[in-house]
Design an enzyme around this catalytic site. Structure first.
Site, mmCIF file in Angstrom:
data_model
loop_
_atom_site.group_PDB
_atom_site.id
_atom_site.type_symbol
_atom_site.label_atom_id
_atom_site.label_comp_id
_atom_site.label_asym_id
_atom_site.label_seq_id
_atom_site.Cartn_x
_atom_site.Cartn_y
_atom_site.Cartn_z
ATOM 1 N N HIS A 355 0.804 -1.286 0.163
ATOM 2 C CA HIS A 355 -0.061 -0.018 0.041
ATOM 3 C C HIS A 355 0.980 1.455 -0.045
ATOM 4 O O HIS A 355 0.490 2.502 0.059
ATOM 5 C CB HIS A 355 -0.807 0.083 1.159
ATOM 6 N N LYS A 543 -7.810 14.053 4.283
ATOM 7 C CA LYS A 543 -7.065 12.849 4.164
ATOM 8 C C LYS A 543 -5.961 13.185 5.191
ATOM 9 O O LYS A 543 -6.226 14.126 6.031
ATOM 10 C CB LYS A 543 -6.515 12.552 2.981
ATOM 11 N N LYS A 549 1.020 14.527 0.417
ATOM 12 C CA LYS A 549 -0.178 14.468 0.044
ATOM 13 C C LYS A 549 -0.567 16.260 -0.287
ATOM 14 O O LYS A 549 -1.420 16.490 -0.885
ATOM 15 C CB LYS A 549 -1.277 14.167 0.966
ATOM 16 N N THR A 651 -8.419 6.649 -1.964
ATOM 17 C CA THR A 651 -9.772 6.061 -1.966
ATOM 18 C C THR A 651 -10.768 7.169 -1.714
ATOM 19 O O THR A 651 -11.978 6.853 -2.332
ATOM 20 C CB THR A 651 -9.889 4.811 -1.032
ATOM 21 N N LYS A 655 -14.620 8.491 -3.095
ATOM 22 C CA LYS A 655 -15.876 8.886 -2.644
ATOM 23 C C LYS A 655 -16.370 10.095 -3.205
ATOM 24 O O LYS A 655 -17.520 10.433 -3.227
ATOM 25 C CB LYS A 655 -15.653 8.924 -1.098
HETATM 26 C C1 26W Z 1 4.377 0.852 9.683
HETATM 27 C C2 26W Z 1 3.675 2.122 9.697
HETATM 28 C C3 26W Z 1 2.558 2.257 8.708
HETATM 29 C C4 26W Z 1 1.468 2.269 8.951
HETATM 30 C C5 26W Z 1 0.421 2.113 7.826
HETATM 31 C C6 26W Z 1 3.103 2.454 7.186
HETATM 32 C C7 26W Z 1 2.422 2.510 6.238
HETATM 33 C C8 26W Z 1 0.803 2.357 6.389
HETATM 34 C C9 26W Z 1 -0.129 2.323 5.449
HETATM 35 C C10 26W Z 1 0.445 1.248 4.253
HETATM 36 C C11 26W Z 1 -0.408 3.584 4.655
HETATM 37 C C12 26W Z 1 -1.706 3.643 4.149
HETATM 38 O O1 26W Z 1 -2.872 3.507 4.582
HETATM 39 N N1 26W Z 1 -1.558 3.502 2.756
HETATM 40 C C13 26W Z 1 -3.010 3.862 1.855
HETATM 41 O O2 26W Z 1 -3.585 2.830 1.262
HETATM 42 C C14 26W Z 1 -4.497 3.071 0.745
HETATM 43 C C15 26W Z 1 -5.441 1.901 0.461
HETATM 44 O O3 26W Z 1 -4.714 0.864 -0.467
HETATM 45 C C16 26W Z 1 -4.120 3.978 -0.427
HETATM 46 O O4 26W Z 1 -5.228 4.162 -1.182
HETATM 47 C C17 26W Z 1 -3.423 4.970 -0.203
HETATM 48 O O5 26W Z 1 -2.897 5.607 -1.328
HETATM 49 C C18 26W Z 1 -2.225 4.442 0.661
HETATM 50 O O6 26W Z 1 -1.512 5.776 1.076
#
Ligand code: 26W
Length: 808
Positions: A355, A543, A549, A651, A655
Site C-alpha cells: 500500500h 485525508k 499529499k 480512495t 468517494k
Molecule cells: C508502519 C507504519 C505504517 C502504517 C500504515 C506504514 C504504512 C501504512 C499504510 C500502508 C498507509 C496507508 O494507509 N496507505 C494507503 O493505502 C490506501 C489503500 O490502499 C491507498 O489508497 C493510499 O494511497 C495509501 O496511502
C-alpha cells in the site's frame, strides 16, 4: 429475506430494553436505545452467521482470511440496518417508540481501529466479501483506544483518547472458548526423536488471545461473515498462589503486560516505528489468527496437506507478514511436516498487498528484537532468508541484487522482502502503483517471478459511500438508472451518462448538491460554530496530513488568492470555501506545523473584511469516517494533489467522484484511472507526471530558481516567513521548502515545481463553476463513470485472480 416489519421491530426493541436495562421505551435513554438496536440486529446476524458457516462447511468451500492491523469501520448501526434491508423500518419503529432515528445513529461512536486509507479499505472489502457470498473472516486487534480524537486548541492539534468501546462494544461477542495461547520469549531446546529434529520453545511468556467477533452482513443476501478482533489476557488471571505469598504486585504486572498489547492503535501511517510493542501486537494477532485457522482446518479435514486448497491468507501490507514464519512453525513443529512441504503450502496460501512506496514506511525489524521476543520465528526467518538468498544468487549472480533483495541484512529483517519470498501473489492498489512496484521498487523480484505480480485497483463500498449517505442522489439514480439495480451492479451508474443533455436532470442534480451543502453547513454550525456560505464553492481536501499529499500546496494557492484580493478586492467574483480535515501522526512535527498554518490562515482570512463573502478557509476538527459521511455529499471539488508516484491509490478520490465532486488532481494513484474513464474534459489535471518527477530529481531540482523567477510564488512563500495576525510565523516551513531541513531535501515533494500549473487548474475550475449547466454535466459524468471504483469490482478481481474462490 427482510427479518422484521416495523411492528415486529418495535416489539423486539421493547423486549430488548426490558431484558437488558429493565426499562420501557419511555424510560430509556438514547444510549440505551442505541444499544438495544445493536443487540437486536446482532441477534439476527448471529443466526444468519451460523447458517453461513454450516453452508460453507457443507460445501467445503475455500475460505478467505483477511489479516489487517487496521479496520476503520466507522459506525455500524445504519450500515447493518441498510444491509439487512430494515433501515426504513428501523427509522419508523424508533419514531413510533418516541425516539429520533437521527439522534440514535449519532449516539454511536466510530470504531476507529485504523489510521486512514489502508484501514478503511479493509472495512469496505469486508462489506463486499459478505455481499458477494465469499466465506471470509477479517482478523485484527481489539484495541482499547481507537485512533486519537483530534482537538484544535489555539490552532494546534491536541490528541485525546478515544474510548470507543464504552458503546461500541455492543456489536462484539466474546468467544472465550476459542481462545488461543501466544508465546513470547523463552529459550529453544532441540532434540532428536524418531530420526527427526524437534524444537521446543521453553520458559516462554504466554498471553491468552480471546476472540471478540463482530458480524458483517452482506447486502441482498443472507450471507454473514465475521470480523474477529483479538483481545489479550494474562494466562492465569491474578494467580491466587502469588496472592497468598504476597506477590500480588507481580501478578498484577503480568496482567498489565499482557493487556498493554491491545491498549492503543499506532497512530502513524507513514513512518515505520520499530517499537517492541508494535512487534508484540503483530505477532500476537498473527499467531492467534493462524492457530485459530489451522485448528478449524484440522478439525474439518484431519490433515494440513490440503490447507492451501481450502484457505487463502490475504495480508494488508507487511504488518501481518509474520504469518509466513508462523504458518511454517505450525506446519513443522505442530504437525511434523518437513520444510519443503511446509514451504510449498505456505507459499500457495499467502497473498500480499502493498500500500505504499514511501521508503520510510517500509517495515524493518531489528534482528536482535526478533531473536529475543520470538526465538523460534527468528530461527525460521533465518532459514527462509538463507534459502531465498541462495535462489536470488543463483538467478542473478549479482551481489548488489542479493543485498537489495535480502530478507535479513545488516542486523535487520526486511518485511517486504519476506513477503515477496513467501507469497503466491503480490499486488499493487492502482495501475500506476503496480507499474512502480514492477519496474522500480520490486523490479528484481518481479523479473525473477513475474507471475506473482498483479494489479487490483482499490474500490469503495458504494452502498455506504453513495446510497446510504446521499439519499437525494440515491433517489435520482433510482429514477434514472433502473431502480436499485446499481446497488448490486455499480456499473449500472453508467446509464446516467445518457442524461447529459437533459437540462431538468442537470438542474435536479444541482439542487441535490445544494441541499447537501446546506445540510453540511448546518452540521458545521452545530458542531463547530462556523458559518459556511452555501453559495460558495465547497473545495475540499480531507485525508491524513502528510507532506507528500501536499496540503501545503493547497495552502500556498489560497495565500496567492488572498494576496490577489489584497491587490484588487474585486479579483474574486465566485465565492470560494476551502475545507480541510486531517489528522497528523502525533510525532510528525512538520505535519503538525502545517495544521497550525491552516488554522492561522483560517483566522487571518476570517478577520479580513476584504474576504467577506469571497474567501473562507475552514479546518474541520477530528476528521473521521462519520464526518466524511456528511461531507462527501456536500463536496464540489476534490483535492487529490499528491506528488505523482507517491499516492499508491487514494480512495477518498473515489468517494468524492461518486458523490459528484470534480477532481483537481495530479496523475497519481487511481486518479490516472479516473482520467481514463472521464477524459481530460471532466477533471482538472495539473502537474508533473510520475516519470517527470523522477527525471527532475535525477537532474537535480533547485526550488530556489522557481522562487526567484515566479513573483506570485515568491510572495506566497514569503508570507510563511512573515506569518499572520495571530503572531505565528512559519520560518521553519519556509526553510524546508527552499533549503531543506531535518535531513530532507529542499522541497522534497516538488510543491514549487507544480505551483504554477496548480494555480492554472484552480483557475480553470473556478471558471467552469460559473457555468452551472456545464458543471452539473461534468458532475453527472463523474457519478456515471464511478462504477468501476466499487469495492465489489475489486473484491471480484481478488477472488478470480488471486484467491481463486467462487462468488455471487
Ligand atoms: C508502519 C507504519 C505504517 C502504517 C500504515 C506504514 C504504512 C501504512 C499504510 C500502508 C498507509 C496507508 O494507509 N496507505 C494507503 O493505502 C490506501 C489503500 O490502499 C491507498 O489508497 C493510499 O494511497 C495509501 O496511502
Amino acid at each position: 429475506m427482510r427479518p422484521f416489519t416495523t411492528e415486529t421491530l418495535e416489539k423486539t426493541l421493547t423486549e430488548k430494553l426490558m431484558l437488558n436495562f429493565s426499562k420501557t421505551p419511555d424510560e430509556a435513554t438514547d444510549q440505551e436505545m442505541m444499544k438495544a438496536c445493536a443487540l437486536v440486529l446482532r441477534d439476527v446476524m448471529a443466526i444468519r452467521g451460523v447458517e453461513t458457516r454450516k453452508k460453507t462447511n457443507r460445501e467445503q468451500r475455500k475460505r478467505v482470511h483477511y489479516l489487517s492491523m487496521e479496520f476503520l469501520m466507522g459506525r455500524s448501526l445504519m450500515k447493518n440496518a441498510y444491509n439487512l434491508d430494515v433501515l426504513p423500518q428501523l427509522k419508523e419503529a424508533l419514531s413510533n417508540l418516541g425516539f429520533k432515528a437521527g439522534d440514535i445513529f449519532e449516539m454511536e461512536p466510530d470504531a476507529a481501529l485504523g489510521n486512514g486509507g489502508l484501514g478503511r479499505l479493509a472495512a469496505c472489502y469486508l462489506d463486499s466479501m459478505a455481499t458477494l457470498d465469499i466465506p471470509a473472516t477479517g482478523y485484527s486487534i481489539c484495541y482499547d483506544l481507537g485512533l486519537f480524537k483530534q482537538k484544535i486548541v489555539e490552532g494546534e492539534q491536541v490528541e485525546l483518547p478515544d474510548h470507543w468501546k464504552d458503546l461500541g462494544m455492543s456489536w462484539l461477542v466474546p468467544k472465550p472458548e476459542e481462545a488461543q495461547e501466544v508465546r513470547f520469549g523463552g529459550t529453544l531446546r532441540e532434540f532428536w526423536d524418531n530420526g527427526r529434529l524437534h524444537t521446543v520453545n521453553e520458559n516462554a511468556t504466554t498471553v491468552l488471545a480471546v476472540p471478540c467477533d463482530m458480524k458483517i452482513p452482506g447486502f441482498g443476501t443472507d450471507h454473514v461473515n465475521t470480523l474477529r478482533l483479538w483481545e489479550p489476557r494474562a494466562t492465569s488471571p491474578m494467580d491466587m498462589s502469588l496472592f497468598s505469598r504476597g506477590e500480588y504486585l507481580k501478578a498484577a504486572e503480568e496482567e498489565a503486560m499482557a493487556e498493554s498489547i491491545s491498549k492503543v492503535l499506532y497512530p502513524d501511517d507513514s513512518h515505520e516505528e520499530g517499537k517492541s510493542l508494535r512487534l508484540k501486537q503483530q505477532y500476537f494477532f498473527v499467531s492467534a489468527t493462524m492457530q485459530s485457522i489451522t485448528t478449524k482446518h484440522m478439525a474439518m479435514y484431519g490433515t494440513m496437506k490440503n490447507f492451501h486448497e481450502k484457505n487463502v491468507i490475504q495480508i494488508n501490507d507487511t504488518h501481518p507478514a509474520l504469518v509466513i514464519p508462523e504458518l511454517m512453525r505450525i506446519l513443522i513443529d505442530d504437525t511434523g511436516m518437513n520444510w519443503d512441504d511446509a514451504w510449498a503450502i505456505t507459499t500457495q496460501s499467502v497473498a500480499y498487498t502493498n500500500h505504499t512506496v514511501l521508503a520510510e514506511a517500509l517495515e524493518r525489524w531489528p534482528q536482535k528484537l526478533m531473536e529475543q521476543r520470538l526465538p523460534r520465528i527468528w530461527q525460521i526467518i533465518k532459514e527462509i532468508s538463507a534459502r531465498w538468498q541462495k535462489k536470488v544468487d543463483e538467478y542473478y549472480h549479482d551481489p548488489g541484487k542479493t543485498q537489495y533483495m535480502a530478507i535479513v541484512w545488516d542486523g535487520q529483517v526486511r518485511m517486504a522482502n519476506l513477503c515477496l519470498a513467501g507469497s503466491m501473489a503480490v499486488n499493487g492498489v492502482s495501475a500506476l502503483h503496480t507499474d512502480i512496484l514492477r519496474n522500480d521498487v520490486f523490479r528484481d523480484a518481479c523479473q525473477m517471478e513475474p507471475w506473482k505480480f498483479k494489479n487490483v485497483t482499490n474500490g469503495i463500498d458504494h452502498r455506504r459511500w453513495l446510497s446510504e449517505i446521499n439519499p437525494g442522489l440515491d433517489s435520482l439514480i433510482r429514477d434514472l438508472a433502473g431502480g436499485d439495480e446499481y446497488l448490486s451492479d455499480a456499473m449500472a451508474l453508467q446509464k446516467l451518462d445518457s442524461y447529459a443533455g437533459d437540462k431538468s436532470v442537470l438542474d435536479r442534480l444541482g439542487e441535490i448538491k445544494r441541499q447537501n451543502k446546506e445540510a453540511f453547513a448546518l452540521h458545521a454550525k452545530k458542531t463547530r460554530g462556523v458559518i459556511l456560505d452555501p453559495n460558495s464553492i465547497f473545495d475540499v481536501q480531507v485525508k491524513r496530513l502528510h507532506e507528500y499529499k501536499r496540503q501545503l500546496l493547497n495552502v500556498l494557492h489560497i495565500i496567492a488568492l488572498y494576496q490577489r484580493l489584497q491587490d484588487d478586492p474585486n479579483a474574486i467574483t465566485q465565492p470560494h470555501t476551502f475545507l480541510f480535515g486531517a489528522k497528523a501522526a502525533p510525532g510528525y512535527v512538520v505535519a503538525k506545523r502545517i495544521i497550525r498554518l491552516i488554522n492561522s490562515l483560517e483566522d487571518q482570512i476570517a478577520h479580513d473584511p476584504i474576504c467577506k463573502d469571497k474567501l473562507q478557509v475552514v479546518f474541520l476538527e477530528n476528521y473521521r469516517v462519520s464526518l466524511a459521511e456528511v461531507l462527501m455529499p456536500a463536496s464540489e471539488v476534490s483535492q487529490q494533489i499528491s506528488t505523482a508516484g507517491k499516492e499508491a491509490s487514494g480512495t477518498g478520490n473515489m468517494k468524492f467522484m461518486m458523490n459528484g465532486a470534480l477532481t483537481v488532481g495530479t496523475l497519481d494513484g487511481a486518479n490516472v484511472e479516473m482520467n481514463q474513464v472521464l477524459g481530460e474534459e471532466n477533471m482538472f489535471l495539473f502537474g508533473l507526471h510520475a516519470d517527470e518527477v523522477q527525471q527532475l530529481k535525477r537532474e537535480g531540482y533547485v526550488p530556489q530558481r522557481l522562487y526567484t523567477q515566479n513573483e506570485t510564488l515568491r510572495r506566497c512563500v514569503d508570507a510563511l516567513r512573515t506569518g499572520f495576525r495571530d503572531g505565528v510565523t512559519y520560518e521553519d516551513l519556509y526553510q524546508r521548502l527552499l533549503f531543506g531541513s531535518g535531513g530532507s531535501a529542499a522541497d522534497e515533494y516538488l510543491l514549487l515545481a507544480d505551483f504554477a500549473s496548480y494555480c492554472q487548474a484552480e483557475q480553470d475550475m473556478a471558471a467552469a463553476y460559473m457555468d452551472r449547466e456545464r458543471w452539473n454535466r461534468m458532475s453527472l459524468h463523474n457519478i456515471a463513470r464511478s462504477g468501476i471504483f466499487a469495492a465489489d469490482r475489486s473484491v471480484k478481481e481478488y477472488a478470480d485472480n488471486i484467491w481463486h474462490v467462487s462468488h455471487r
